[in-house]
Design an enzyme around this catalytic site. Structure first.
Site, PDB file in Angstrom:
ATOM      1  N   ASP A 188       0.860  -1.193   0.000  1.00 31.77           N
ATOM      2  CA  ASP A 188       0.000   0.000   0.000  1.00 31.77           C
ATOM      3  C   ASP A 188       0.895   1.242   0.000  1.00 31.77           C
ATOM      4  O   ASP A 188       1.902   1.304   0.701  1.00 31.77           O
ATOM      5  CB  ASP A 188      -0.908  -0.010   1.238  1.00 31.77           C
ATOM      6  CG  ASP A 188      -2.062   0.965   1.093  1.00 31.77           C
ATOM      7  OD1 ASP A 188      -3.206   0.526   0.969  1.00 31.77           O
ATOM      8  OD2 ASP A 188      -1.807   2.205   1.106  1.00 31.77           O
ATOM      9  N   ILE A 189       0.509   2.233  -0.776  1.00 31.19           N
ATOM     10  CA  ILE A 189       1.301   3.464  -0.914  1.00 31.19           C
ATOM     11  C   ILE A 189       1.274   4.287   0.375  1.00 31.19           C
ATOM     12  O   ILE A 189       2.164   5.117   0.603  1.00 31.19           O
ATOM     13  CB  ILE A 189       0.775   4.281  -2.121  1.00 31.19           C
ATOM     14  CG1 ILE A 189       1.857   5.179  -2.698  1.00 31.19           C
ATOM     15  CG2 ILE A 189      -0.475   5.050  -1.783  1.00 31.19           C
ATOM     16  CD1 ILE A 189       1.496   5.737  -4.073  1.00 31.19           C
TER      17      ILE A 189
ATOM     18  N   ASN B 107     -12.833  -3.478   2.650  1.00 36.66           N
ATOM     19  CA  ASN B 107     -13.770  -2.356   2.736  1.00 36.66           C
ATOM     20  C   ASN B 107     -14.729  -2.427   1.548  1.00 36.66           C
ATOM     21  O   ASN B 107     -14.303  -2.612   0.408  1.00 36.66           O
ATOM     22  CB  ASN B 107     -13.008  -1.031   2.697  1.00 36.66           C
ATOM     23  CG  ASN B 107     -12.176  -0.799   3.954  1.00 36.66           C
ATOM     24  OD1 ASN B 107     -12.542  -1.240   5.034  1.00 36.66           O
ATOM     25  ND2 ASN B 107     -11.046  -0.125   3.797  1.00 36.66           N
TER      26      ASN B 107
ATOM     27  N   GLY C 258     -15.267   3.281   3.772  1.00 37.27           N
ATOM     28  CA  GLY C 258     -13.891   3.686   3.505  1.00 37.27           C
ATOM     29  C   GLY C 258     -13.317   3.168   2.202  1.00 37.27           C
ATOM     30  O   GLY C 258     -12.122   3.345   1.950  1.00 37.27           O
ATOM     31  N   GLN C 259     -14.143   2.525   1.360  1.00 41.80           N
ATOM     32  CA  GLN C 259     -13.605   2.060   0.079  1.00 41.80           C
ATOM     33  C   GLN C 259     -13.408   3.256  -0.852  1.00 41.80           C
ATOM     34  O   GLN C 259     -14.330   4.045  -1.056  1.00 41.80           O
ATOM     35  CB  GLN C 259     -14.542   1.033  -0.571  1.00 41.80           C
ATOM     36  CG  GLN C 259     -13.915   0.400  -1.822  1.00 41.80           C
ATOM     37  CD  GLN C 259     -14.765  -0.704  -2.436  1.00 41.80           C
ATOM     38  OE1 GLN C 259     -15.905  -0.944  -2.025  1.00 41.80           O
ATOM     39  NE2 GLN C 259     -14.211  -1.360  -3.445  1.00 41.80           N
TER      40      GLN C 259
ATOM     41  N   HIS D 272      -9.984  -5.285  -3.317  1.00 41.46           N
ATOM     42  CA  HIS D 272      -8.630  -5.469  -2.796  1.00 41.46           C
ATOM     43  C   HIS D 272      -8.717  -5.874  -1.342  1.00 41.46           C
ATOM     44  O   HIS D 272      -9.476  -5.280  -0.570  1.00 41.46           O
ATOM     45  CB  HIS D 272      -7.795  -4.190  -2.945  1.00 41.46           C
ATOM     46  CG  HIS D 272      -8.477  -2.953  -2.471  1.00 41.46           C
ATOM     47  ND1 HIS D 272      -9.442  -2.289  -3.226  1.00 41.46           N
ATOM     48  CD2 HIS D 272      -8.383  -2.271  -1.298  1.00 41.46           C
ATOM     49  CE1 HIS D 272      -9.891  -1.250  -2.539  1.00 41.46           C
ATOM     50  NE2 HIS D 272      -9.268  -1.219  -1.368  1.00 41.46           N
TER      51      HIS D 272
ATOM     52  N   HIS E  20      -6.874  -5.826   2.079  1.00 41.85           N
ATOM     53  CA  HIS E  20      -5.754  -5.273   2.843  1.00 41.85           C
ATOM     54  C   HIS E  20      -5.242  -6.389   3.762  1.00 41.85           C
ATOM     55  O   HIS E  20      -6.035  -7.001   4.486  1.00 41.85           O
ATOM     56  CB  HIS E  20      -6.215  -4.135   3.752  1.00 41.85           C
ATOM     57  CG  HIS E  20      -6.765  -2.929   3.058  1.00 41.85           C
ATOM     58  ND1 HIS E  20      -6.054  -1.760   2.913  1.00 41.85           N
ATOM     59  CD2 HIS E  20      -7.974  -2.686   2.488  1.00 41.85           C
ATOM     60  CE1 HIS E  20      -6.794  -0.846   2.293  1.00 41.85           C
ATOM     61  NE2 HIS E  20      -7.965  -1.382   2.030  1.00 41.85           N
TER      62      HIS E  20
END
Ligand code: 5GP
Ligand code: ZN
Length: 119
Positions: free
Chosen positions: A35-36, A92, A98-99, A105, A107
């Site tokens: 994750d960035i 999410n 919070g998506q 994806h 997490h």
């Protein structure tokens, strides 16, 4: 058509190699990358190569790939050595939860204590 790449989807672009990412694992059906904006020492996103907006639609449209996604989340946790201390898989679903990227994806979060319930 369900599962087809979407031209305006960031994660389809990562699958296609059009947007760079730090990839930690790849399979025929999935890609896992860091994750960035990591929220834990280990924060990896596992995505299917096919485009579905969320986990439930993936499970309906491509159930074997949904299973691949979960298996790969576990493989990432093992590779990152977070499996012994416990880790969390978060999917999410919907903007209210919070998506922000509408390509499913998972997490994979670990490497620190994780509170329950999440915020
Ligand atoms: P969501 O909020 O949809 O559950 O998660 C989207 C995640 O994608 C966020 O944690 C965000 O930091 C991450 N993200 C957004 N853009 C990029 C990007 O360009 N590269 C990577 N590696 N992660 C991204
Ligand atoms: Zn996509």
């Amino acid at each position: 058509m369900a599962g087809e790449p979407q031209s305006d989807c960031l994660f389809c672009k990562i699958v296609a190699g059009e947007v760079p990412a730090t990839i930690v694992r790849e399979t025929e059906t999935t890609v896992a990358f860091r994750d960035i904006n990591p929220q834990a020492p280990t924060h990896v996103l596992v995505i299917p190569r096919v485009h579905y907006p969320d986990a439930a639609s993936l499970a309906v449209g491509a159930p074997t790939v949904a299973a691949d996604l979960l298996r790969e989340a576990g493989e990432v946790a093992a590779q990152e050595k977070t499996d012994a201390g416990g880790y969390r898989i978060v999917l999410n679903t919907g903007a209210g939860a919070g998506q922000t990227v509408f390509h499913v994806h998972a997490h994979v979060l670990g490497g620190r204590g994780l509170n329950w319930p999440p915020g």
